[in-house]
Design a protein around this motif. Structure first.
Motif, short mmCIF file in Angstrom:
data_model
loop_
_atom_site.label_atom_id
_atom_site.label_comp_id
_atom_site.label_asym_id
_atom_site.label_seq_id
_atom_site.Cartn_x
_atom_site.Cartn_y
_atom_site.Cartn_z
N ASP A 1 0.86 -1.19 0.00
CA ASP A 1 0.00 0.00 0.00
C ASP A 1 0.90 1.23 0.00
OD1 ASP A 1 -2.20 1.61 0.02
OD2 ASP A 1 -2.64 1.36 2.15
N TRP A 2 1.77 1.32 -1.01
CA TRP A 2 2.73 2.41 -1.07
C TRP A 2 2.05 3.76 -1.23
CZ3 TRP A 2 6.92 0.66 0.81
CH2 TRP A 2 7.35 -0.63 0.53
N THR A 3 0.97 3.81 -1.98
CA THR A 3 0.30 5.08 -2.23
C THR A 3 -0.21 5.70 -0.94
OG1 THR A 3 -0.36 4.30 -4.41
CG2 THR A 3 -1.56 6.20 -3.53
N ASN A 4 -0.68 4.87 -0.02
CA ASN A 4 -1.28 5.37 1.22
C ASN A 4 -0.34 5.31 2.41
OD1 ASN A 4 -3.90 5.94 0.07
ND2 ASN A 4 -4.23 3.72 -0.01
N THR A 5 0.95 5.03 2.17
CA THR A 5 1.93 5.06 3.25
C THR A 5 2.42 6.50 3.41
OG1 THR A 5 2.65 2.79 2.77
CG2 THR A 5 4.17 4.18 4.03
N PRO A 6 2.14 7.16 4.53
CA PRO A 6 2.40 8.60 4.64
C PRO A 6 3.83 9.02 4.37
CG PRO A 6 1.00 7.86 6.44
CD PRO A 6 1.46 6.63 5.73
N SER A 7 4.80 8.18 4.71
CA SER A 7 6.20 8.57 4.53
C SER A 7 6.73 8.24 3.14
CB SER A 7 7.07 7.89 5.58
OG SER A 7 7.02 6.48 5.44
N ILE A 8 5.87 7.73 2.24
CA ILE A 8 6.30 7.39 0.87
C ILE A 8 5.37 8.00 -0.17
CG2 ILE A 8 6.74 5.51 -0.75
CD1 ILE A 8 7.70 3.88 1.68
N ARG A 9 4.10 7.58 -0.19
CA ARG A 9 3.05 8.19 -1.01
C ARG A 9 3.13 7.87 -2.49
NH1 ARG A 9 1.79 14.06 1.84
NH2 ARG A 9 2.27 13.42 3.97
N GLY A 10 3.63 6.71 -2.85
CA GLY A 10 3.63 6.33 -4.26
C GLY A 10 4.67 5.27 -4.57
N GLY A 11 4.91 5.06 -5.87
CA GLY A 11 5.85 4.04 -6.30
C GLY A 11 7.25 4.59 -6.51
N TYR A 12 7.52 5.10 -7.73
CA TYR A 12 8.81 5.69 -8.02
C TYR A 12 8.61 6.84 -8.98
CZ TYR A 12 8.11 1.39 -10.77
OH TYR A 12 7.57 0.35 -11.48
N SER A 13 9.63 7.66 -9.12
CA SER A 13 9.46 8.96 -9.78
C SER A 13 9.52 8.86 -11.30
CB SER A 13 10.53 9.94 -9.30
OG SER A 13 11.80 9.57 -9.81
N HIS A 14 8.83 9.79 -11.94
CA HIS A 14 8.98 10.05 -13.37
C HIS A 14 8.92 11.56 -13.56
CE1 HIS A 14 4.71 11.16 -13.90
NE2 HIS A 14 4.46 10.17 -13.07
N ALA A 15 9.59 12.06 -14.57
CA ALA A 15 9.54 13.50 -14.86
C ALA A 15 8.30 13.81 -15.69
CB ALA A 15 10.79 13.94 -15.59
N LEU A 16 7.63 14.88 -15.35
CA LEU A 16 6.52 15.35 -16.17
C LEU A 16 7.06 15.92 -17.48
CD1 LEU A 16 4.39 17.15 -13.43
CD2 LEU A 16 4.03 14.87 -14.41
N PRO A 17 6.26 15.95 -18.54
CA PRO A 17 6.73 16.47 -19.82
C PRO A 17 7.35 17.86 -19.67
CG PRO A 17 4.62 15.39 -20.11
CD PRO A 17 4.88 15.41 -18.63
N GLY A 18 8.54 18.02 -20.24
CA GLY A 18 9.23 19.29 -20.19
C GLY A 18 10.06 19.51 -18.95
N HIS A 19 10.15 18.49 -18.07
CA HIS A 19 10.82 18.72 -16.80
C HIS A 19 11.87 17.65 -16.46
CE1 HIS A 19 8.31 22.11 -15.67
NE2 HIS A 19 7.26 21.43 -16.10
N ALA A 20 12.49 17.07 -17.46
CA ALA A 20 13.55 16.09 -17.18
C ALA A 20 14.70 16.73 -16.41
CB ALA A 20 14.06 15.48 -18.48
N ALA A 21 14.96 18.01 -16.63
CA ALA A 21 16.07 18.70 -15.95
C ALA A 21 15.81 18.88 -14.47
CB ALA A 21 16.32 20.06 -16.60
N ALA A 22 14.60 18.63 -14.02
CA ALA A 22 14.30 18.77 -12.59
C ALA A 22 15.12 17.80 -11.75
CB ALA A 22 12.81 18.56 -12.33
N ARG A 23 15.56 16.70 -12.34
CA ARG A 23 16.39 15.74 -11.56
C ARG A 23 17.71 16.40 -11.15
NH1 ARG A 23 13.70 11.14 -11.45
NH2 ARG A 23 12.42 10.53 -13.23
N GLN A 24 18.32 17.13 -12.05
CA GLN A 24 19.55 17.83 -11.71
C GLN A 24 19.29 18.94 -10.69
OE1 GLN A 24 20.15 18.10 -16.21
NE2 GLN A 24 22.19 18.57 -15.42
#
Length: 420
Positions: free
Chosen positions: A352-375
């Motif tokens: 239940d990763w989505t509802n675990t307060p200290s995690i809140r999901g699976g793993y990250s992806h960049a939204l369109p136009g925002h790949a540079a946000a990782r840096q």
């Protein structure tokens, strides 16, 4: 090797370095810093080590409710760590590309669906859409779009409409396609690797971070500490939220985290209790024409379990209505193997990763136009706060090895800032 669970220990009020998060990134940072001679304290909101790496020991098998495969295993540092610890690594190819007995997905259709996905991936890499939106690289009228959306859910945790083409291509180019396993569990390896020399505080959520004088002030539910430097490894969904109060000077990092949301990924496990309907090391996709469909890995290592992996829409449906998750998976399996399997299976465990307060999901992806946000997210603040986690890795995001390597990088930056 450290025990999986730790008792509450006294808190050093002024450690040299504090690490927030005891997942793969926190473990990586702790392993590097443990060799430095500095005092190190690790704080974890969950009552265990590992974060999104979690091996659950059930009466029938050890199962990974989080990461389970050593992706790019030939260059994955966890492969070396496991081998050095004497833990066998299974390098047999996965069964992902097979459909057991062609049930519901004949070979000709599988070939056509995979070819469609391959053409899309090639366009993303070689002729990416100006919008950077992954859906815009799909051919008009694509008959296998639902299948491609299901794969996007497994790979990125979200639909193609919300995926950066540039971000996806960076991961795909770096991946070696060697996916290996640990029968004893990936999460168990991560948890056991936390160095014994660091001060560990499980079940200790962070409440706030503030900048006061030459030291930082970090408040927890158990007290306040004032470290010289801080390594933050929390998920992007937590960082972007108000779960931890932070000064406005860290708003740019929160904004970067907003552009790198966690997708949705969940696992269910059935126990195989009886019968002979299921073959060892086999696999099926439930319904390749349904973007919510699950991927079913059957009897891994010959264990009497079926791992049900869901991403994107399918995982969100589980998070929104957990009680319907096992019945829906049973329905998909029954459509392939026959209604008699109801007598052979029973629910065993679910994430239940989505509802675990200290995690809140699976793993990250960049939204369109925002790949540079990782840096942007990986940049240190004021040579005192350093950021790690899979989302800060430019090519190996969404993986435990990407998280681990980011922890090493943040630890090195902290050591340099402290003159070590």
């Amino acid at each position: 090797m450290r025990r999986l669970f730790e008792s509450i220990c006294p808190m050093n009020s002024e450690p040299d370095i504090a690490i927030i998060g005891a997942g793969a990134a926190g473990v990586g940072a702790a392993r590097r810093l443990a060799k430095s001679g500095l005092s190190v304290s690790v704080f974890e909101a969950l009552p265990r080590i590992g974060g999104r790496a979690w091996t659950l020991n059930t009466p029938v098998a050890a199962i990974d409710l989080g990461c389970g495969w050593l992706h790019s295993a030939d260059r994955n540092p966890w492969t070396r760590i496991a081998e050095e610890a004497g833990i066998p690594v299974d390098s047999r190819p996965s069964a992902w590309h097979r459909q057991d007995r062609d049930f519901g997905f004949p070979r000709a259709e599988r070939d056509a669906a995979r070819a469609a996905f391959g053409r899309w991936a090639e366009r993303v890499a070689e002729a990416p859409p100006p919008s950077d939106c992954a859906i815009d690289a799909v051919e008009p009228g694509e008959p296998w779009l639902a299948y491609m959306q299901a794969l996007s859910g497994y790979i990125s945790g979200d639909e193609l409409e919300r995926i950066s083409a540039e971000d996806y291509a960076a991961y795909d180019e770096a991946s070696t396609e060697n996916n290996w396993r640990l029968e004893t569990g990936y999460g168990a390896l991560v948890a056991a690797t936390m160095p014994a020399s660091v001060e560990l505080h499980p079940a200790t959520p962070i409440q706030s971070i503030s900048l006061e004088g030459s030291r930082l002030t970090v408040r927890t539910e158990r007290g306040t500490i004032r470290p010289r430097a801080l390594v933050i490894t929390v998920s992007t969904n937590v960082l972007a939220s108000d779960a931890i109060a932070m000064p406005s000077s860290l708003d740019p990092w929160r904004e970067a985290a907003l552009q790198l949301p966690l997708g949705n990924n969940e696992k269910l496990y059935f126990e195989i209790t009886d019968g002979h309907s299921f073959d060892d090391e086999s696999h099926v996709i439930g319904n390749p024409r349904d973007p919510k469909t699950a991927s079913y890995y059957i009897r891994p290592f010959g264990k009497p379990v079926i791992e049900v992996f869901l991403g994107g829409r399918g995982a969100r449906a589980v998070a929104e209505n957990p009680e319907a998750a096992f019945p829906r998976a049973m329905e998909e399996l029954s459509a392939l193997f026959g209604s008699g399997i109801h007598r052979e299976l029973r629910p065993l465990a679910a994430s239940d990763w989505t509802n675990t307060p200290s995690i809140r999901g699976g793993y990250s992806h960049a939204l369109p136009g925002h790949a540079a946000a990782r840096q942007a997210l990986a940049r240190p603040f004021d040579n005192r706060i350093f950021f790690a986690g899979e989302a800060t890795n430019r090519t190996d995001f969404s993986t435990a090895h990407g998280a681990y390597e980011s922890g090493l990088r943040a630890a090195e930056e902290a050591l340099q800032a402290l003159g070590r």
